[in-house]
Design an enzyme around this catalytic site. Structure first.
Site, mmCIF file in Angstrom:
data_model
loop_
_atom_site.group_PDB
_atom_site.id
_atom_site.type_symbol
_atom_site.label_atom_id
_atom_site.label_comp_id
_atom_site.label_asym_id
_atom_site.label_seq_id
_atom_site.Cartn_x
_atom_site.Cartn_y
_atom_site.Cartn_z
ATOM 1 N N GLU A 141 0.783 -1.242 0.000
ATOM 2 C CA GLU A 141 0.000 0.000 0.000
ATOM 3 C C GLU A 141 0.814 1.291 0.000
ATOM 4 O OE1 GLU A 141 -2.691 -0.443 3.307
ATOM 5 O OE2 GLU A 141 -3.714 -2.139 2.400
ATOM 6 N N GLU A 188 -6.139 -10.842 -1.227
ATOM 7 C CA GLU A 188 -6.919 -10.643 0.014
ATOM 8 C C GLU A 188 -8.409 -10.632 -0.315
ATOM 9 O OE1 GLU A 188 -5.508 -7.321 2.323
ATOM 10 O OE2 GLU A 188 -3.422 -7.717 1.826
HETATM 11 C C1 XIL Z 1 -6.163 -6.420 8.448
HETATM 12 C C2 XIL Z 1 -6.394 -7.625 9.367
HETATM 13 O O1 XIL Z 1 -7.232 -8.535 8.709
HETATM 14 C C3 XIL Z 1 -6.988 -7.165 10.670
HETATM 15 O O2 XIL Z 1 -7.060 -8.244 11.591
HETATM 16 C C4 XIL Z 1 -6.142 -6.030 11.282
HETATM 17 O O3 XIL Z 1 -6.795 -5.537 12.426
HETATM 18 C C5 XIL Z 1 -5.958 -4.911 10.286
HETATM 19 O O4 XIL Z 1 -5.400 -5.425 9.089
HETATM 20 N N1 XIL Z 1 -5.070 -4.769 3.746
HETATM 21 C C6 XIL Z 1 -4.000 -5.516 4.200
HETATM 22 C C7 XIL Z 1 -4.164 -6.376 5.391
HETATM 23 O O5 XIL Z 1 -2.946 -5.548 3.532
HETATM 24 O O6 XIL Z 1 -2.973 -6.526 6.110
HETATM 25 C C8 XIL Z 1 -5.274 -5.892 6.292
HETATM 26 O O7 XIL Z 1 -5.472 -6.859 7.299
HETATM 27 C C9 XIL Z 1 -6.545 -5.655 5.492
HETATM 28 C C10 XIL Z 1 -6.318 -4.615 4.422
#
Ligand code: XIL
Length: 370
Positions: free
Chosen positions: A159, A264
């Site tokens: 990101e 994701e």
């Molecule tokens: C999220 C997790 O799923 C949560 O448990 C945590 O509180 C916050 O992060 N993009 C990403 C992930 O790259 O690392 C994030 O994961 C969700 C958005």
């Protein structure tokens, strides 16, 4: 005696065989799993929580083992967990995950070395660029080297971009300058020569951000630094999945000569104002924004199933370019979308429900391959 056993065995086999023939597809549908169905196409992954890595719930472990062949740690490889204090590393959870992956024959994607969120407090309060550089180098070198040959890949940088494709203002951009992304890959390449190196972000299928992303990735390549792939996070909204943008992105990213992954995947079914997946964005809680606490209405369930089916058809169409599709969680009860961008909601974005039962979307995805 033996003959009667043989008779019973033959009879019951015949009955089972007959049932299999009668119900035909149904039998196949119930038995085949995601990783079996897509085994020759791409890896099928899931994010795992610490509890899941520690095998706290045997039923969940069984489901993970039968459905997935790739894992991404949901939180335990983020900087705040791996290096809670300056030069004090906490390797235990990640080591446990490597063991889990070995036991169940799964590939691991490390997530993530450099990200502006979930940073340890000591980094967030750093003022001078030299300290940030020291952290940056030490963090990448130490962790990437430790897991080289133990994991398949790293999300080296997560990101780094804004929605308009410019560089996101973060402690790294501010203290290290624009080149920090290339520098992160250069350090990772030296520390982890056997590990694939990826850039990962959300909304990079959107045209403006995609363009910025392609520029960023080209910069890494033009510097002669190794870049193996790009992860499109895939936090989309049910009923509004941007199929055309996704397809164009797969083609354009792959034209850079790198692997493309969906890293994701989940599909939001609840109302929200926030687009994308910026973990720091929040929306106020309101019961009207939490309508499905007793389960998904059929119409929404069908929309979810339809979108997942269309997505997997698209992924299959480009299976020569896509190396992995990872869901952000095993089942709805675990999803981060229960708490983002609004805390305490009952969300339903994945293929398995809270009681670990496959949802209609699961069957629709598998049906593509039957
Ligand atoms: C999220 C997790 O799923 C949560 O448990 C945590 O509180 C916050 O992060 N993009 C990403 C992930 O790259 O690392 C994030 O994961 C969700 C958005």
């Amino acid at each position: 005696m033996k003959a009667s056993y043989l008779f019973v065995f033959l009879l019951s086999s015949a009955v089972i065989w007959q049932q299999a023939c009668v119900t035909g597809k149904k039998v196949q549908k119930q038995n085949i799993t995601l990783k079996q169905a897509f085994g020759n196409d791409f890896l099928i992954g899931t994010a795992l929580s610490l509890d899941q890595i520690q095998e706290k719930n045997p039923e969940e472990t069984a489901l993970i083992a039968e459905q997935f062949n790739a894992i991404t740690p949901e939180n335990i490889m983020k900087a705040e967990v791996m290096q809670p204090q300056w030069n004090t590393f906490n390797f235990e959870p990640a080591d446990k995950m490597v063991e889990f992956a070995r036991k169940y024959n799964m590939k691991v994607n490390g997530h993530t070395l450099i990200w502006h969120s979930q940073l340890p407090a000591f980094v967030r309060s750093m003022k001078d660029p030299d300290s940030v550089r020291q952290f940056f180098e030490n963090h990448i070198k130490t962790i990437a080297a430790r897991y080289d040959k133990k994991i398949l890949s790293w999300d080296v940088v997560n990101e780094a971009l804004n929605e308009d494709g410019t560089m996101r203002l973060s402690v790294f951009l501010e203290k290290l300058g624009e080149n920090y992304v290339t520098e992160a890959f250069r350090l990772a390449q030296v520390a982890a020569p056997h590990t694939e190196l990826y850039y990962n972000d959300y909304n990079i299928e959107q045209p403006a951000k995609r363009k910025g992303c392609i520029n960023l990735l080209k910069k890494i390549q033009q510097a002669g630094v190794r870049l193996d792939g790009v992860g499109i996070q895939g936090h989309w909204l049910a009923g509004k999945v941007p199929f055309k943008d996704i397809e164009e992105s797969i083609l354009e990213f792959s034209a850079l000569g790198i692997k493309v992954m969906i890293t994701e995947l989940d599909l939001e079914v609840l109302p929200r104002n926030v687009q994308g997946a910026d973990v720091n964005q929040r929306q106020a809680s309101n019961p009207a924004l939490n309508p499905y606490t007793n389960g998904l209405p059929d119409s929404v369930q069908q929309q979810l199933a339809k979108d997942y089916e269309a997505l997997f058809r698209l992924f299959l169409k480009h299976k020569d370019k896509i190396s992995r599709v990872t869901f952000w969680g095993v089942h709805d009860g675990q999803s981060w979308l229960n708490d983002w961008p609004i805390r305490g909601r009952t969300n339903h974005p994945l293929l398995f429900d809270r009681s670990l039962k496959p949802k209609p979307a699961y069957y629709r995805v598998l049906k593509i391959k039957s």
